[in-house]
Write a protein that holds these residues in place. Structure first.
Motif, PDB file in Angstrom:
ATOM      1  N   LEU A  68     -10.829   7.909   5.829  1.00 53.33           N
ATOM      2  CA  LEU A  68     -12.113   7.201   5.827  1.00 53.33           C
ATOM      3  C   LEU A  68     -12.453   6.677   7.214  1.00 53.33           C
ATOM      4  N   ALA A  69     -11.449   6.176   7.932  1.00 50.90           N
ATOM      5  CA  ALA A  69     -11.681   5.693   9.296  1.00 50.90           C
ATOM      6  C   ALA A  69     -12.132   6.834  10.194  1.00 50.90           C
ATOM      7  N   GLU A  70     -11.521   8.006  10.030  1.00 49.91           N
ATOM      8  CA  GLU A  70     -11.894   9.180  10.815  1.00 49.91           C
ATOM      9  C   GLU A  70     -13.322   9.621  10.495  1.00 49.91           C
ATOM     10  N   GLU A  71     -13.667   9.655   9.210  1.00 46.49           N
ATOM     11  CA  GLU A  71     -15.035  10.032   8.811  1.00 46.49           C
ATOM     12  C   GLU A  71     -16.044   9.037   9.365  1.00 46.49           C
ATOM     13  N   PHE A  72     -15.714   7.760   9.273  1.00 48.65           N
ATOM     14  CA  PHE A  72     -16.641   6.721   9.709  1.00 48.65           C
ATOM     15  C   PHE A  72     -16.902   6.815  11.213  1.00 48.65           C
ATOM     16  N   LYS A  90      -5.665   7.878   2.719  1.00 52.63           N
ATOM     17  CA  LYS A  90      -7.094   7.708   2.429  1.00 52.63           C
ATOM     18  C   LYS A  90      -7.737   6.780   3.449  1.00 52.63           C
ATOM     19  N   LYS A  91      -7.062   5.702   3.786  1.00 52.96           N
ATOM     20  CA  LYS A  91      -7.595   4.753   4.770  1.00 52.96           C
ATOM     21  C   LYS A  91      -7.805   5.439   6.121  1.00 52.96           C
ATOM     22  N   LEU A  92      -6.847   6.253   6.543  1.00 52.78           N
ATOM     23  CA  LEU A  92      -6.978   6.988   7.803  1.00 52.78           C
ATOM     24  C   LEU A  92      -8.124   7.999   7.744  1.00 52.78           C
ATOM     25  N   MET A 118       0.857  -1.173   0.000  1.00 51.11           N
ATOM     26  CA  MET A 118       0.000   0.000   0.000  1.00 51.11           C
ATOM     27  C   MET A 118       0.903   1.237   0.000  1.00 51.11           C
ATOM     28  N   ASN A 119       0.576   2.205  -0.867  1.00 48.04           N
ATOM     29  CA  ASN A 119       1.396   3.412  -0.927  1.00 48.04           C
ATOM     30  C   ASN A 119       0.910   4.454   0.081  1.00 48.04           C
ATOM     31  N   VAL A 120       1.630   5.558   0.160  1.00 51.43           N
ATOM     32  CA  VAL A 120       1.333   6.599   1.152  1.00 51.43           C
ATOM     33  C   VAL A 120      -0.065   7.174   0.953  1.00 51.43           C
ATOM     34  N   LYS A 121      -0.454   7.417  -0.323  1.00 49.34           N
ATOM     35  CA  LYS A 121      -1.792   7.971  -0.579  1.00 49.34           C
ATOM     36  C   LYS A 121      -2.885   7.024  -0.086  1.00 49.34           C
ATOM     37  N   ASP A 122      -2.707   5.727  -0.299  1.00 44.68           N
ATOM     38  CA  ASP A 122      -3.693   4.748   0.159  1.00 44.68           C
ATOM     39  C   ASP A 122      -3.796   4.740   1.680  1.00 44.68           C
ATOM     40  N   GLU A 123      -2.657   4.861   2.353  1.00 48.59           N
ATOM     41  CA  GLU A 123      -2.648   4.901   3.815  1.00 48.59           C
ATOM     42  C   GLU A 123      -3.375   6.143   4.328  1.00 48.59           C
TER      43      GLU A 123
END
Length: 153
Positions: free
Chosen positions: A12-16, A8-10, A1-6
């Protein structure tokens, strides 16, 4: 997983974390219920059928099934996580839409090939007050408001 994916994952987790799944589901059921009512009134009830919808738990997905022996009673399935993702996307739409207009010619190119009264110049369509007030469902409510009666629009 690249930096952008990481990142984005963070994000989305924050929004959720701040989403209220129960409220999203209630709101979604209300909207879907209205759409089912109008679709059934316009099409399926005339055929002796009914379109229904289930909202089960599960990963984001949606689909429709139909029994060949009873084709006028299709059933939609929209998983709750899919509805939550639509809700999340609604918040980022304005940001990305504005970026699209500012940084690309996509909207200009679309206008060059499309002659429609529904085109708009900015990343977001402008909803004018008369569009809302003149909608048949709101005329009675607006009149009540003008006469000082309590109402909810």
């Amino acid at each position: 997983m690249n930096v952008k994916d990481e990142i984005k994952k963070l994000r989305l987790a924050e929004e959720f974390e701040f989403m209220n799944s129960g409220a999203i589901e209630q709101f979604s059921k209300k909207i879907i219920g209205r759409l089912l009512q109008s679709t059934n009134a316009a099409y399926f009830s005339r055929l002796g059928g009914e379109l229904t919808c289930d909202i089960p738990l599960g990963p984001p997905n949606a689909g429709i099934s139909q029994n060949p022996s009873n084709p006028n009673k299709p059933k939609m399935e929209i998983r709750s996580r899919f509805l939550e993702e639509i809700y999340q996307d609604a918040f980022t739409f304005t940001f990305f839409s504005d970026l699209l207009v500012k940084n690309t010619k996509t909207l200009q190119d679309l206008h060059a090939h499309l002659s429609s009264p529904y085109t708009f110049e900015t990343g977001l369509p402008q909803v004018r007050l008369e569009h809302v007030l003149n909608h048949p469902n709101n005329i009675r409510k607006v009149r009540q408001h003008q006469h000082g009666k309590r109402h909810v629009m």
